[in-house]
Design a protein around this motif. Structure first.
Motif, PDB file in Angstrom:
ATOM      1  N   ILE A 194       0.837  -1.203   0.000  1.00 13.94           N
ATOM      2  CA  ILE A 194       0.000   0.000   0.000  1.00 13.94           C
ATOM      3  C   ILE A 194       0.871   1.252   0.000  1.00 13.94           C
ATOM      4  N   ARG A 248       2.148   1.889  -3.522  1.00 11.92           N
ATOM      5  CA  ARG A 248       1.087   2.418  -4.373  1.00 11.92           C
ATOM      6  C   ARG A 248       0.756   3.865  -4.003  1.00 11.92           C
ATOM      7  N   LEU A 249       0.690   4.124  -2.706  1.00 11.46           N
ATOM      8  CA  LEU A 249       0.377   5.459  -2.222  1.00 11.46           C
ATOM      9  C   LEU A 249       1.419   6.470  -2.694  1.00 11.46           C
ATOM     10  N   LEU A 305      -6.604   2.277  -3.665  1.00 15.19           N
ATOM     11  CA  LEU A 305      -5.354   1.511  -3.590  1.00 15.19           C
ATOM     12  C   LEU A 305      -5.598   0.044  -3.289  1.00 15.19           C
ATOM     13  N   TYR A 309      -8.381   3.731   0.509  1.00 14.42           N
ATOM     14  CA  TYR A 309      -8.139   2.305   0.709  1.00 14.42           C
ATOM     15  C   TYR A 309      -9.474   1.748   1.164  1.00 14.42           C
ATOM     16  N   GLU A 355       0.945   7.199  -6.381  1.00 16.14           N
ATOM     17  CA  GLU A 355      -0.239   8.019  -6.676  1.00 16.14           C
ATOM     18  C   GLU A 355      -0.052   9.470  -6.246  1.00 16.14           C
TER      19      GLU A 355
END
Length: 157
Positions: A22, A25-26, A154, A129, A29
């Motif tokens: 996560i 991905r965070l 996410l 999320y 982004e």
């Protein structure tokens, strides 16, 4: 201003084994949004996903000093019943945030909902999320979609 602002919403209970994925991905982004001119990142200050997001924005401020972390908190005593380590983390995030907005002067029914609405109403983008179809995060994401925010989940990547 909304097009330059992103809010976060997500569950408080994220399995520890998913944190590295996560976080990656965070980071991707947030950097993508920064490259599109987003400068303001609104976070609700809760445990779990909110904390992860706030910490990531603060980390990325080292490389992107123009970005701002805005904490939108439901009421002053949000962390009063948290564990000591979580309170220290929360207080550190508050100290380093560029702005802290308190939506209610004290706890009252609906203060978390009011905080979530404030975050969305001032944003053009939402990173979430979301793994469940009910609850506060689901309601906030649905509201963000109705308000025309671009939403990136996410959990679905």
């Amino acid at each position: 201003m909304k097009e330059k602002t992103c809010c976060f919403t997500g569950h408080r209970d994220i399995p520890k084994k998913l944190y590295p994925k996560i976080k990656k991905r965070l980071k991707h982004e947030i950097k993508r949004l920064i490259s599109q001119g987003v400068l303001y990142f609104g976070c609700g200050g809760a445990q779990g996903f909110d904390t992860l997001c706030a910490q990531m924005v603060l980390k990325l401020k080292r490389k992107y000093p123009d970005i701002k972390l805005i904490l939108v908190l439901p009421f002053p005593g949000q962390a009063d019943l948290w564990q000591a380590d979580d309170v220290r983390r929360y207080e550190s995030i508050k100290r380093w945030a560029d702005k802290v907005v308190m939506v209610c002067e004290q706890y009252q029914p609906g203060c978390y909902h009011k905080r979530n609405r404030h975050l969305v109403d001032n944003s053009g983008h939402c990173i979430c999320y979301l793994t469940r179809a009910s609850g506060g995060t689901a309601c906030t994401v649905a509201y963000a979609q109705r308000q025309g925010c671009s939403v990136t989940n996410l959990a679905g990547q």
